[in-house]
Design an enzyme around this catalytic site. Structure first.
Site, PDB file in Angstrom:
ATOM      1  N   GLU A 284       0.639 -25.726 -13.680  1.00 19.28           N
ATOM      2  CA  GLU A 284       2.079 -25.464 -13.526  1.00 19.28           C
ATOM      3  C   GLU A 284       2.398 -23.981 -13.431  1.00 19.28           C
ATOM      4  O   GLU A 284       3.390 -23.588 -12.836  1.00 19.28           O
ATOM      5  CB  GLU A 284       2.848 -26.051 -14.727  1.00 19.28           C
ATOM      6  CG  GLU A 284       3.445 -27.399 -14.415  1.00 19.28           C
ATOM      7  CD  GLU A 284       4.337 -27.930 -15.526  1.00 19.28           C
ATOM      8  OE1 GLU A 284       4.196 -29.109 -15.811  1.00 19.28           O
ATOM      9  OE2 GLU A 284       5.144 -27.187 -16.114  1.00 19.28           O
ATOM     10  N   HIS A 313     -23.711 -36.576 -17.332  1.00 20.10           N
ATOM     11  CA  HIS A 313     -24.134 -37.831 -16.712  1.00 20.10           C
ATOM     12  C   HIS A 313     -23.040 -38.375 -15.800  1.00 20.10           C
ATOM     13  O   HIS A 313     -22.957 -39.571 -15.566  1.00 20.10           O
ATOM     14  CB  HIS A 313     -24.495 -38.847 -17.810  1.00 20.10           C
ATOM     15  CG  HIS A 313     -25.536 -38.281 -18.723  1.00 20.10           C
ATOM     16  ND1 HIS A 313     -26.883 -38.388 -18.471  1.00 20.10           N
ATOM     17  CD2 HIS A 313     -25.414 -37.527 -19.848  1.00 20.10           C
ATOM     18  CE1 HIS A 313     -27.549 -37.747 -19.422  1.00 20.10           C
ATOM     19  NE2 HIS A 313     -26.678 -37.210 -20.251  1.00 20.10           N
ATOM     20  N   LYS A 419      12.191 -33.893 -11.144  1.00 22.67           N
ATOM     21  CA  LYS A 419      13.154 -34.341 -12.166  1.00 22.67           C
ATOM     22  C   LYS A 419      14.508 -34.629 -11.514  1.00 22.67           C
ATOM     23  O   LYS A 419      15.159 -35.626 -11.786  1.00 22.67           O
ATOM     24  CB  LYS A 419      13.339 -33.264 -13.247  1.00 22.67           C
ATOM     25  CG  LYS A 419      12.184 -33.138 -14.222  1.00 22.67           C
ATOM     26  CD  LYS A 419      12.552 -32.163 -15.350  1.00 22.67           C
ATOM     27  CE  LYS A 419      11.447 -32.019 -16.367  1.00 22.67           C
ATOM     28  NZ  LYS A 419      11.758 -31.171 -17.504  1.00 22.67           N
TER      29      LYS A 419
HETATM   30  O1  PA5 Z   1       6.128 -26.624 -18.986  1.00 25.92           O
HETATM   31  C1  PA5 Z   1       7.183 -27.155 -18.657  1.00 25.92           C
HETATM   32  O2  PA5 Z   1       8.251 -26.520 -18.618  1.00 25.92           O
HETATM   33  C2  PA5 Z   1       7.283 -28.655 -18.356  1.00 25.92           C
HETATM   34  O3  PA5 Z   1       6.057 -29.243 -18.202  1.00 25.92           O
HETATM   35  C3  PA5 Z   1       8.043 -29.349 -19.470  1.00 25.92           C
HETATM   36  O4  PA5 Z   1       7.370 -29.164 -20.685  1.00 25.92           O
HETATM   37  C4  PA5 Z   1       8.221 -30.836 -19.220  1.00 25.92           C
HETATM   38  O5  PA5 Z   1       8.756 -31.059 -17.955  1.00 25.92           O
HETATM   39  C5  PA5 Z   1       9.151 -31.448 -20.279  1.00 25.92           C
HETATM   40  O6  PA5 Z   1      10.369 -30.749 -20.287  1.00 25.92           O
HETATM   41  P1  PA5 Z   1      11.361 -30.829 -21.516  1.00 25.92           P
HETATM   42  O7  PA5 Z   1      10.683 -30.226 -22.706  1.00 25.92           O
HETATM   43  O8  PA5 Z   1      12.555 -30.054 -21.079  1.00 25.92           O
HETATM   44  O9  PA5 Z   1      11.659 -32.271 -21.754  1.00 25.92           O
END
Ligand code: PA5
Length: 432
Positions: A284, A313, A419
């Protein structure tokens, strides 16, 4: 104490040392909180007070959350609790095999529901008793559909059972934004903050990871001591001390040479959750369409994880003889607890402890013989301190990678788009 052994990496971090100070400045300018959070003693105090207040009250703790709001707690639970009983273990510290596991029975079991698979929800309901369960709802935005759906579902169950929501929910969310914060304020539900300047995948050393860890008996102060030790290295302008910078330099240089799949391969069962946590962090943070000048660049390093010795393995054949497009990053653990002897059929004086080290060295040597770049991160043992160090090592390296690529490592527009499209579709459906 974490060490980085890089002699098999085929490139040298020193090549980039002149960038270190400028990159550190650029990171400071981005005003991120992941490397200041470990010094937040006020939050630790609040967590400890809460833990004392609820001691002995619950049999089960359930985390509702996804992505960066779940992977940190999953990793902490998996690394620092017993593999088969779900309770905190002291096996690494025990001197005799018979000493472990010493399980304090007053500690609740922790379940983490990081998905919306209905079977998972149903199976959770099969094992928890609502009146003995505390739900920790974790979402920084306070609006993530998966997490909010889980919350509304279990909230209904608690209300139907005529239980007081204040006794069965704790929230971890933004201080000022989102639906969950609104509910917290309206209903006076105990809430811990995720600081604005810490993104989800960088939040394991905030209440997101620390609160659940504390509630299942993990020594959070030791995690933070380890983290602070690595923070000092991350903030050092001396390249030979700055392990996060060294790691990022090697990752970047090798990616530029076409090694764009980076495999984290711990030789420790207990660190398989750590490799999952890192997968999100790298994917990410570095997978980005545009750079800081708005130019389309499509950067990225594809993360993969493997587990030693199991994946010798499985995936190792590919790593040794398939496309030469990978960097293998081993994690080696020096002390794997009490020596467990193997009966002398294969060889004399062999223990499982020795065998796993031999296998790691042999895998490393096979890769090096095949000209496959690899490096080793060595830790003393899988304990709180080492976990704290590892979190900051990889978070720091990821921040430096963002500077190497000149991208924003701290946003996630691709995730936000999915989202948003999910919400639009749900909204459309509810109108039909
Ligand atoms: O790193 C990030 O920002 C995302 O992966 C969020 O952690 C994930 O989408 C969950 O978001 P939230 O904590 O707002 O529910």
């Amino acid at each position: 104490m974490v060490e980085l052994k890089t002699e098999n990496s085929t490139v040298s971090a020193k090549k980039f040392s002149s960038h270190l100070s400028a990159y550190l400045n650029q990171i400071h300018n981005k005003d991120q909180g992941f490397y200041t959070a470990p010094r937040d003693s006020e939050t630790v105090k609040e967590i400890n007070e809460f833990a004392s207040k609820i001691k002995g009250k619950y049999n089960h703790i359930v985390i509702l959350g996804i992505g960066g709001s779940a992977l940190g707690p999953i990793c902490l639970k998996q690394s620092l609790t017993h593999s088969f009983t779900e309770r905190v273990c002291d096996c690494v510290r025990a001197r005799e095999v018979n000493d472990f596991p010493k399980i304090p029975h007053s500690i609740p079991e922790l379940f983490i529901i990081d998905n919306i698979d209905p079977i998972l929800i149903k199976e959770l309901e099969d094992v928890i008793k609502l009146e003995k369960t505390l739900f920790i709802v974790i979402t920084k935005s306070g609006t993530t559909v998966e997490t909010m759906s889980q919350y509304y579902y279990f909230r209904d169950k608690i209300d139907e059972a005529k239980l007081n929501a204040r006794d069965h929910f704790v929230f971890i969310t933004s201080h000022s934004k989102g639906k969950l914060r609104e509910i917290a304020t309206e209903e006076k539900i105990t809430t811990f903050d995720i600081p604005e300047k810490i993104g989800g995948r960088f939040s394991v050393l905030t209440p997101v990871g620390l609160l659940p860890a504390k509630l299942i008996g993990i020594k959070i102060e030791e995690i933070l001591e380890g983290a602070n030790e690595m923070c000092d290295k991350f903030l050092s302008e001396d390249e030979s001390r700055n392990i996060p910078f060294q790691l990022a330099s090697i990752q970047y240089a090798l990616e530029r040479e076409g090694k764009n799949i980076h495999v984290l391969m711990p030789y420790a069962q207990k660190l398989s959750g750590f490799a999952d946590w890192y997968k999100q962090l790298l994917a990410e943070s570095i997978g980005k369409k545009i750079d800081n000048t708005k130019k389309i660049v499509h950067t990225g390093i594809t993360p993969a994880n493997a587990l030693g010795a199991t994946d010798q393995h499985s995936q190792l054949q590919l790593y040794n003889e398939g496309p030469n497009d990978k960097l293998i990053m081993f994690i080696e653990v020096e002390n794997m607890g009490p020596e467990i002897p193997i009966p002398p059929i294969e060889a004399a004086n062999l223990t499982f402890n020795k065998l796993i080290q031999i296998e790691k060295e042999s895998t490393e040597n096979s890769l090096t013989k095949n000209n496959r770049p690899n490096l080793t991160i060595k830790i003393d043992s899988v304990n709180e301190r080492a976990l704290g160090e590892l979190f900051i090592l990889f978070e720091g390296a990821t921040a430096f990678l963002g500077e190497f690529y000149n991208i924003n490592a701290f946003d996630q527009p691709g995730v936000e788009l999915s989202k948003q499209l999910t919400k639009e579709k749900i909204h459309g459906n509810s109108q039909t």
